[in-house]
Design a protein around this motif. Structure first.
Motif, PDB file in Angstrom:
ATOM      1  N   HIS A 181      -0.918  -1.353   5.068  1.00  0.00           N
ATOM      2  CA  HIS A 181      -1.858  -1.125   3.970  1.00  0.00           C
ATOM      3  C   HIS A 181      -2.756   0.081   4.246  1.00  0.00           C
ATOM      4  O   HIS A 181      -2.872   0.983   3.416  1.00  0.00           O
ATOM      5  CB  HIS A 181      -2.709  -2.378   3.735  1.00  0.00           C
ATOM      6  CG  HIS A 181      -3.817  -2.181   2.770  1.00  0.00           C
ATOM      7  ND1 HIS A 181      -3.606  -1.995   1.426  1.00  0.00           N
ATOM      8  CD2 HIS A 181      -5.154  -2.112   2.950  1.00  0.00           C
ATOM      9  CE1 HIS A 181      -4.766  -1.832   0.820  1.00  0.00           C
ATOM     10  NE2 HIS A 181      -5.716  -1.905   1.727  1.00  0.00           N
ATOM     11  N   LEU A 182      -3.403   0.097   5.405  1.00  0.00           N
ATOM     12  CA  LEU A 182      -4.303   1.207   5.724  1.00  0.00           C
ATOM     13  C   LEU A 182      -3.524   2.467   6.079  1.00  0.00           C
ATOM     14  O   LEU A 182      -3.951   3.582   5.757  1.00  0.00           O
ATOM     15  CB  LEU A 182      -5.238   0.807   6.871  1.00  0.00           C
ATOM     16  CG  LEU A 182      -6.192  -0.349   6.552  1.00  0.00           C
ATOM     17  CD1 LEU A 182      -6.922  -0.806   7.794  1.00  0.00           C
ATOM     18  CD2 LEU A 182      -7.157   0.035   5.444  1.00  0.00           C
ATOM     19  N   GLY A 183      -2.376   2.299   6.708  1.00  0.00           N
ATOM     20  CA  GLY A 183      -1.555   3.440   7.099  1.00  0.00           C
ATOM     21  C   GLY A 183      -1.062   4.255   5.925  1.00  0.00           C
ATOM     22  O   GLY A 183      -0.933   5.474   6.013  1.00  0.00           O
ATOM     23  N   GLN A 184      -0.800   3.609   4.786  1.00  0.00           N
ATOM     24  CA  GLN A 184      -0.318   4.350   3.620  1.00  0.00           C
ATOM     25  C   GLN A 184      -1.333   5.385   3.156  1.00  0.00           C
ATOM     26  O   GLN A 184      -0.969   6.460   2.685  1.00  0.00           O
ATOM     27  CB  GLN A 184       0.033   3.397   2.480  1.00  0.00           C
ATOM     28  CG  GLN A 184      -1.153   2.759   1.804  1.00  0.00           C
ATOM     29  CD  GLN A 184      -0.769   1.824   0.691  1.00  0.00           C
ATOM     30  OE1 GLN A 184       0.227   2.030   0.011  1.00  0.00           O
ATOM     31  NE2 GLN A 184      -1.568   0.780   0.491  1.00  0.00           N
ATOM     32  N   PHE A 185      -2.607   5.087   3.304  1.00  0.00           N
ATOM     33  CA  PHE A 185      -3.631   6.041   2.891  1.00  0.00           C
ATOM     34  C   PHE A 185      -3.746   7.186   3.888  1.00  0.00           C
ATOM     35  O   PHE A 185      -3.968   8.336   3.509  1.00  0.00           O
ATOM     36  CB  PHE A 185      -4.976   5.338   2.725  1.00  0.00           C
ATOM     37  CG  PHE A 185      -4.920   4.244   1.701  1.00  0.00           C
ATOM     38  CD1 PHE A 185      -4.692   4.536   0.363  1.00  0.00           C
ATOM     39  CD2 PHE A 185      -5.069   2.920   2.069  1.00  0.00           C
ATOM     40  CE1 PHE A 185      -4.628   3.533  -0.586  1.00  0.00           C
ATOM     41  CE2 PHE A 185      -5.010   1.906   1.131  1.00  0.00           C
ATOM     42  CZ  PHE A 185      -4.787   2.213  -0.204  1.00  0.00           C
ATOM     43  N   ALA A 186      -3.581   6.871   5.165  1.00  0.00           N
ATOM     44  CA  ALA A 186      -3.606   7.920   6.184  1.00  0.00           C
ATOM     45  C   ALA A 186      -2.402   8.845   6.011  1.00  0.00           C
ATOM     46  O   ALA A 186      -2.533  10.071   6.089  1.00  0.00           O
ATOM     47  CB  ALA A 186      -3.610   7.292   7.575  1.00  0.00           C
ATOM     48  N   ILE A 187      -1.242   8.286   5.746  1.00  0.00           N
ATOM     49  CA  ILE A 187      -0.043   9.094   5.505  1.00  0.00           C
ATOM     50  C   ILE A 187      -0.221   9.950   4.266  1.00  0.00           C
ATOM     51  O   ILE A 187       0.215  11.092   4.208  1.00  0.00           O
ATOM     52  CB  ILE A 187       1.208   8.189   5.379  1.00  0.00           C
ATOM     53  CG1 ILE A 187       1.547   7.600   6.743  1.00  0.00           C
ATOM     54  CG2 ILE A 187       2.396   8.957   4.811  1.00  0.00           C
ATOM     55  CD1 ILE A 187       2.592   6.504   6.694  1.00  0.00           C
ATOM     56  N   GLY A 188      -0.932   9.399   3.269  1.00  0.00           N
ATOM     57  CA  GLY A 188      -1.215  10.143   2.042  1.00  0.00           C
ATOM     58  C   GLY A 188      -2.277  11.207   2.219  1.00  0.00           C
ATOM     59  O   GLY A 188      -2.646  11.883   1.272  1.00  0.00           O
ATOM     60  N   ARG A 189      -2.788  11.363   3.418  1.00  0.00           N
ATOM     61  CA  ARG A 189      -3.725  12.421   3.805  1.00  0.00           C
ATOM     62  C   ARG A 189      -5.155  12.213   3.319  1.00  0.00           C
ATOM     63  O   ARG A 189      -5.915  13.175   3.164  1.00  0.00           O
ATOM     64  CB  ARG A 189      -3.211  13.794   3.377  1.00  0.00           C
ATOM     65  CG  ARG A 189      -1.774  14.122   3.717  1.00  0.00           C
ATOM     66  CD  ARG A 189      -1.494  14.577   5.050  1.00  0.00           C
ATOM     67  NE  ARG A 189      -2.289  15.716   5.454  1.00  0.00           N
ATOM     68  CZ  ARG A 189      -2.030  16.402   6.524  1.00  0.00           C
ATOM     69  NH1 ARG A 189      -1.002  16.094   7.243  1.00  0.00           N
ATOM     70  NH2 ARG A 189      -2.791  17.386   6.898  1.00  0.00           N
TER      71      ARG A 189
END
Length: 91
Positions: A44-52
């Motif tokens: 969940h949180l990683g998707q936002f980090a990957i999305g920059r």
């Protein structure tokens, strides 16, 4: 009238500079098990980090089991919670 700063321009804050102005606000996911972060939180949180996103704010984290909003809230009332929380931060 042209905007002075764009959403994707850097943002200096004290001793750090954010790569852009995108901030993900905390969202209670009610997916912890006994206060422990799970793979759900990582994805969940990683998707936002990957999305920059420049900043990703983790959900509310209870400092005592009795202080949780629900049984699915993250916790840090035990040193045992630290390893899973560090996994979120360091991934």
């Amino acid at each position: 009238m042209k905007a002075k700063h764009s959403l994707f321009s850097e943002l200096p804050l004290k001793n750090m500079t954010l790569s852009n102005r995108i901030v993900v606000s905390p969202m209670c996911q009610y997916s912890a098990i006994n206060g422990f972060a799970t793979d759900w939180h990582l994805v969940h949180l990683g998707q936002f980090a990957i999305g920059r996103a420049a900043v990703v704010i983790q959900e509310a984290t209870a400092v005592s089991a009795i202080g949780r909003i629900s049984y699915g809230d993250l916790g840090i009332w035990s040193d045992e919670h630290i390893e899973n929380l560090n996994r979120l931060q360091n991934s």
